[in-house]
Design a protein around this motif. Structure first.
Motif: not given
Length: 185
Positions: A71-99
């Motif tokens: 099924k397609p994602l609603s806009g709000s769910v898509r936005d939440r996942y995009a924010r979650d990805w940005e958070s994971v990507q931001g963690d890469f600098v300090d915690r690459p394995e965890d990211a």
């Protein structure tokens, strides 16, 4: 010309036409599978050992995939996942394995949200291959590095590459919204 000769010619023509029809059908099917699965087509042929077996496997994947409720994602769910990805990507600098491990979990969560079964990696790869065959190698590569990461055996460059690979499938899952499936219906 005798009746027997005429019957033999007609039978020969019918057989030739039938052979041509079957050959054309197989070529069309092969071309359709190659276009749909992309690099996954050749990988499956190599793994199966024969085109016939590989094409049977790919057709089975298509049938199973058609039964899934992707099924397609609603806009709000898509936005939440995009924010979650940005958070994971931001963690890469300090915690690459965890990211990288978090990226794997986030991609798996996104698959589940879209309707893909996620319990078994082998089946997950087969299910994804139907609509995401061109990006599936990225997922395999990222998953392999994630496995190394869990044993603290991955280099920083491998971890960076895994994040890039996860991002490719993540973006495709996030943005396609099931449109390819809807277009077939």
């Amino acid at each position: 010309m005798s009746t027997g000769t005429l019957v033999a010619i007609i039978i020969l023509v019918v057989v030739v036409v039938a052979v041509i029809a079957v050959a054309t059908s197989l070529m069309v099917r092969r071309r359709r599978l190659r276009e749909r699965f992309g690099p996954e087509y050749e990988r499956t042929v190599e793994d199966a050992g024969s085109r016939r077996e590989a094409e049977r496997d790919l057709s089975t994947r298509e049938k199973r995939h058609d039964e899934l409720d992707i099924k397609p994602l609603s806009g709000s769910v898509r936005d939440r996942y995009a924010r979650d990805w940005e958070s994971v990507q931001g963690d890469f600098v300090d915690r690459p394995e965890d990211a990288v491990q978090d990226a794997d979990l986030l991609v798996t969560s996104l698959m589940r949200e879209r309707g893909y079964p996620t319990e078994d990696l082998t089946q997950r790869l087969k299910d994804l291959s139907v609509e995401h065959g061109r990006t599936l190698e990225h997922y395999r590569a990222a998953h392999d590095v994630n496995q190394l990461s869990m044993k603290h055996e991955a280099t920083t460059e491998q971890l960076r590459g895994a994040m890039v690979h996860y991002r490719v499938l993540f973006d495709e899952l996030l943005t396609d919204g099931g449109q390819a499936r809807d277009a077939r219906a």
